[in-house]
Structures are given as structure tokens and as C-alpha cells.
Design an enzyme around this catalytic site. Structure first.
Site, PDB file in Angstrom:
ATOM      1  N   HIS A  82       0.843  -1.203   0.000  1.00 29.44           N
ATOM      2  CA  HIS A  82       0.000   0.000   0.000  1.00 29.44           C
ATOM      3  C   HIS A  82       0.873   1.245   0.000  1.00 29.44           C
ATOM      4  O   HIS A  82       1.882   1.311   0.693  1.00 29.44           O
ATOM      5  CB  HIS A  82      -0.892   0.002   1.247  1.00 29.44           C
ATOM      6  CG  HIS A  82      -1.833   1.164   1.290  1.00 29.44           C
ATOM      7  ND1 HIS A  82      -3.027   1.165   0.608  1.00 29.44           N
ATOM      8  CD2 HIS A  82      -1.751   2.364   1.909  1.00 29.44           C
ATOM      9  CE1 HIS A  82      -3.646   2.320   0.814  1.00 29.44           C
ATOM     10  NE2 HIS A  82      -2.890   3.072   1.595  1.00 29.44           N
ATOM     11  N   ASP A 161     -14.767   4.101   7.110  1.00 27.94           N
ATOM     12  CA  ASP A 161     -13.706   4.919   6.503  1.00 27.94           C
ATOM     13  C   ASP A 161     -14.254   5.756   5.354  1.00 27.94           C
ATOM     14  O   ASP A 161     -13.887   6.918   5.197  1.00 27.94           O
ATOM     15  CB  ASP A 161     -12.548   4.031   6.019  1.00 27.94           C
ATOM     16  CG  ASP A 161     -11.431   4.888   5.436  1.00 27.94           C
ATOM     17  OD1 ASP A 161     -10.849   5.677   6.206  1.00 27.94           O
ATOM     18  OD2 ASP A 161     -11.166   4.807   4.224  1.00 27.94           O
ATOM     19  N   ARG A 168     -13.656  14.136   6.578  1.00 31.89           N
ATOM     20  CA  ARG A 168     -12.319  14.698   6.806  1.00 31.89           C
ATOM     21  C   ARG A 168     -11.912  15.587   5.644  1.00 31.89           C
ATOM     22  O   ARG A 168     -11.322  16.650   5.829  1.00 31.89           O
ATOM     23  CB  ARG A 168     -11.292  13.573   6.981  1.00 31.89           C
ATOM     24  CG  ARG A 168     -11.384  12.878   8.326  1.00 31.89           C
ATOM     25  CD  ARG A 168     -10.584  11.581   8.315  1.00 31.89           C
ATOM     26  NE  ARG A 168      -9.177  11.797   8.096  1.00 31.89           N
ATOM     27  CZ  ARG A 168      -8.345  10.876   7.590  1.00 31.89           C
ATOM     28  NH1 ARG A 168      -8.782   9.684   7.241  1.00 31.89           N
ATOM     29  NH2 ARG A 168      -7.075  11.158   7.418  1.00 31.89           N
ATOM     30  N   SER A 183      -7.200   4.792   9.034  1.00 28.87           N
ATOM     31  CA  SER A 183      -7.864   4.703   7.732  1.00 28.87           C
ATOM     32  C   SER A 183      -7.155   3.684   6.832  1.00 28.87           C
ATOM     33  O   SER A 183      -7.782   2.802   6.242  1.00 28.87           O
ATOM     34  CB  SER A 183      -7.869   6.104   7.090  1.00 28.87           C
ATOM     35  OG  SER A 183      -8.123   6.054   5.730  1.00 28.87           O
ATOM     36  N   LYS A 187      -8.446  -0.629   6.201  1.00 30.28           N
ATOM     37  CA  LYS A 187      -8.749  -1.172   4.872  1.00 30.28           C
ATOM     38  C   LYS A 187      -7.834  -2.361   4.562  1.00 30.28           C
ATOM     39  O   LYS A 187      -8.258  -3.351   3.992  1.00 30.28           O
ATOM     40  CB  LYS A 187      -8.596  -0.082   3.817  1.00 30.28           C
ATOM     41  CG  LYS A 187      -9.762   0.902   3.851  1.00 30.28           C
ATOM     42  CD  LYS A 187      -9.594   2.037   2.863  1.00 30.28           C
ATOM     43  CE  LYS A 187      -8.470   2.931   3.256  1.00 30.28           C
ATOM     44  NZ  LYS A 187      -8.539   4.310   2.812  1.00 30.28           N
TER      45      LYS A 187
END
Ligand code: URA
Length: 435
Positions: A82, A161, A168, A183, A187
Site C-alpha cells: 500500500h 472509513d 475529513r 484509515s 482497509k
């Protein structure tokens, strides 16, 4: 329990319990906590922060707000990768087929463009026919059959999220470390992999502009992963320059294919080999990162990584001619203008976020959630920090569709770099690896 009391406690710098955090997150998803209460709570967290334990409970509550993916039917260790978001970051398109060609099953759920940063799913959809919305069964079948699948987040993973991120984005509370860590990790953990390699970007084009904050974010995510019993390694990588030369959906796919053919830019290749080698190490396919890198280079040179990319495109319904003739298959706008250097000297600084925003302004991203993206537009960055330019040299080639969008983008690009008589300090692409 009342939302008011929990907001007040955090506003006054108190430490929240697991129950209080779950009450806010799960209550928000159920519609019992209002938008304005959640927004106030997020702002309180923004200023007062959360410690590691609170961030762990926040991550856990977010995961529990939705479904989890079960990947146990796929044999072997599943390692996910990620990135916290960058400009020109097409690394997944290179790393995923590379590690898959080494025998690592790649089960990748990726996102769309966010703020000034691009998204893997938007990039892949530049390939005509490519499907990113495979249902879970087909997705898992593809991984079992060809060792790789990259899809969007079609399942009801971490709805908290989705809702909190949108809030946000609208309330200036994106760049807070515990909110970002929870967050990202919620995920990843809901996605069902066994181990994770995180690419934490730092610099003008990243959410984290300073090395210290990026390091804190990376350490926090590694610790959260550990608390969930997962192995996590984080790489701090530079985002003061765009990664590679291409920024924009089709242009980035083209550059990724060139890289898999052995003709890619050095920084993209170096980062891809670093992240890929760590993935192989976590999976136990190689004993260390050095051995992993050697294996990856072999797969690149033999063409097996490129063939794996072709296999993925075919399996997901895309036009596989993209591998042999990408410029014929990918929609790339032929309307091009150039931004040139106004004086001679060294490129000493780039506002990489601005370059990302310019590409979004051309139409590569969305102004509203429901907008579609223009895959054909983007920027080729011909000169980067440290390069010497003569007055009049081309710094950016801008591929555009609409004249109306071009003016705003050109204004941003003109202001996105500085030229100096002195060469700047050399930039280190890989800054640290945190295990
Ligand atoms: N990427 C995410 O998924 N979440 C954040 O909060 C920031 C970047």
C-alpha cells in the site's frame, strides 16, 4: 454514553476508552451520531491526537463497521502493498506482476484518485475493457488461476472509513497521523492479507511533508499491524519529485509497461524492486531483500513479469494488445503544449503537490464524487530536481483535452518549480525501512 461527552473528553485532551471510540464510529455508521458531532470529534482528535492504544481501537472499530475478506482458500502467504499516496506513483502496476511472476499470489484491492494523488484503479481503467469491479468469487478465482488480480473496493469493506474520509476531506482533518494510520490499516486488515509492505511517501507531493511525521506515521502503522498479529514493513520514500516521468492515467500505464520491458525510469524501477523484495521476504520466498531483488531482476529480464501483466489484463477483460502496442491502445491525447525553463540553471525544488493538482485540473481526477475521469490527459515531467536546464528547455509536456482546463493547469505548472545557479543536495529515494 453521549457523543457530547466523548467530544468534550477528547477536546480537553483526555484518553478515550475502547467503548467510547466504538460508540462514536459504529454509531456514526448507523446514523445515531450526526455529521456535525463526528466533524467536531475529528477536529478534537486533530488537535489533541490519539495514542497508539486509542488508534488501535479506532482501527478495530472501523474494521468492525463492515465486511472482511476471507482469503484462506488461496494457498500461500498473502502479502499486500500500500502507498500512502503520491504523484506519478504507478508502482503497483510494476510490483504486482513482478512479485506474482515469482510465485507470490497478488490479491490487490486498490483505490481511485484522492486529492492531488492518482489511484491505481483509475489508471487500470485506461486499458479498454479492463474490469476492476470483479465480484469476490471471480476475484479469488483469478488469483488462484493466474496468481494476480487488482480490483477496486466493491465490497462493503470499512464503510466507516468511506463516511469519515469524506467528512475529513470537507473539514480539513485529513492530515492527522492517527486518522491516516487507522484509515489505511483498517482497509488493509479488512482485505484479509497476512502481511503488508507500506510505502509511506514523504515530501512536497505527499500528505506527510516532513520526514519526522512520516516516520511517526510509519511506526504507528507497523505497531497497529503487529497488535493485529500481522507482519508489517514500512518504507519511507521520497515524494519531493514525481515518481518516474508520467503523471496521469494512460501515460502512467504506458510508463509501467515500459518499465516491465526494462525501459523504465530509474527511480520507479528502484522503488519497485525495493518494495517487491520486501514482499518476497515477508512471504518467505526469498531469505532476505537482496536475494529477493536478484530474483525480481531475473523475472524482469526474462520477460516473465511482463507476461504476468498480460495475463492479468486478459483475465480481467482488458485489451491485451496494450502490452505490445500501448501507444495504439491507450487513449493518450495528442493535443500537447510545453512548459519551458525561463532561465538556465539547476532545477532546485518542485512543488509536486501542485503538479498533481495540475493533472487533476486537466481532468485526470474528479471534482465531485460522481464525475468520470479523463484517461487521456496528463503531464510528462522532462526535468526533475538536480537536472540542469538551459533557458527554453522543455520541463513539462502537457497532454490536454479541453482548452478551458489547460489555462488553470499551465498556471500551476509554471509555479511548480524553481531554478537556481547552485546544484541542490542529491535526493535519496529510499529514506528508511522500518520493520
Ligand atoms: N490514504 C488513506 O487511505 N487514508 C488516509 O487517511 C490518507 C491516505
Amino acid at each position: 454514553m453521549r457523543p457530547y461527552d466523548i467530544i468534550l473528553k477528547k477536546r480537553n485532551g483526555g484518553k478515550l476508552s475502547r467503548e467510547e471510540i466504538r460508540y462514536m464510529v459504529l454509531g456514526y455508521v448507523r446514523g445515531e451520531v450526526t455529521d456535525y458531532q463526528m466533524a467536531a470529534w475529528l477536529m478534537a482528535i486533530y488537535f489533541r491526537h490519539m495514542d497508539e492504544e486509542e488508534t488501535f481501537y479506532l482501527t478495530e472499530a472501523m474494521i468492525d463497521s463492515g465486511e472482511r475478506v476471507d482469503l484462506s482458500s488461496i494457498p500461500g502467504v498473502k502479502v499486500d502493498k500500500h502507498s500512502t499516496g503520491g504523484v506519478g506513483d504507478k508502482t503497483t502496476l510494476v510490483v504486482a506482476p513482478l512479485v506474482s511472476s515469482c510465485g507470490l499470489p497478488v490479491v490487490k484491492m486498490s483505490g481511485r484518485a484522492l486529492g492531488h494523488t492518482g489511484g491505481t484503479i483509475d489508471k487500470l481503467e485506461s486499458i479498454p475493457g479492463f474490469r476492476t469491479d470483479l465480484p469476490l468469487e471471480e476475484f479469488v478465482e483469478n488469483v488462484k488461476r493466474c496468481g494476480i488480480a487488482i480490483v477496486g473496493q466493491t465490497l462493503n469493506l470499512v464503510p466507516a472509513d468511506k463516511m469519515i474520509y469524506a467528512l475529513r476531506d470537507a473539514t480539513a482533518t485529513v492530515d492527522e497521523i492517527s486518522l491516516i494510520a487507522s484509515s489505511v490499516m483498517s482497509k488493509k486488515l479488512a482485505g484479509g492479507s497476512d502481511a503488508f509492505v507500506l510505502d509511506v511517501k514523504v515530501g512536497t507531493g505527499a500528505f506527510m511533508k516532513e520526514l519526522d511525521e512520516a516516520r511517526r506515521l510509519a511506526k504507528l502503522m507497523v505497531e497497529i499491524g503487529k497488535r493485529f498479529g500481522k507482519r508489517v514493513v514500512a518504507v519511507l520514500s521520497d515524494m519531493n519529485n514525481p515518481l518516474g516521468k508520467a503523471v496521469g492515467n494512460s501515460l502512467e500505464v504506458l510508463e509501467a509497461i515500459d518499465t516491465l520491458k526494462g525501459n523504465g525510469p530509474r527511480d520507479l524501477l528502484e522503488l519497485s524492486l525495493t518494495l517487491g523484495a520486501l514482499m518476497l521476504e515477508l512471504a518467505g520466498i526469498s531469505k532476505d531483500a537482496e536475494e529477493g531483488k536478484k530474483l525480481l531482476v531475473e523475472k524482469l529480464e526474462s520477460g516473465e513479469a511482463l507476461e504476468k501483466f498480460r495475463e492479468m489484463v486478459r483475465a480481467q477483460g482488458g485489451d491485451e494488445r496494450v502490452v505490445d502496442a500501448p501507444e495504439e491502445v491507450l487513449p493518450i491525447s495528442c493535443s500537447v503544449v510545453e512548459v519551458r525553463a525561463r532561465e538556465s540553471g539547476f532545477i532546485s525544488w518542485m512543488d509536486t503537490e501542485k503538479i498533481g493538482l495540475a493533472v487533476m485540473a486537466l481532468g485526470a481526477g474528479r471534482k465531485r464524487k460522481e464525475d468520470s475521469v479523463d484517461h487521456s490527459v496528463g503531464v510528462v515531467v522532462e526535468k526533475k530536481i538536480g537536472d540542469f536546464v538551459e533557458r527554453g528547455d522543455v520541463v513539462f509536456k502537457v497532454h490536454y483535452s479541453k482548452k478551458s482546463e489547460l489555462t488553470e493547469a499551465l498556471g500551476m505548472l509554471e509555479r511548480s518549480f524553481k531554478i537556481s545557479g547552485e546544484p541542490p543536495k542529491e535526493i535519496q529515494l529510499i529514506k528508511e525501512v522500518i520493520r
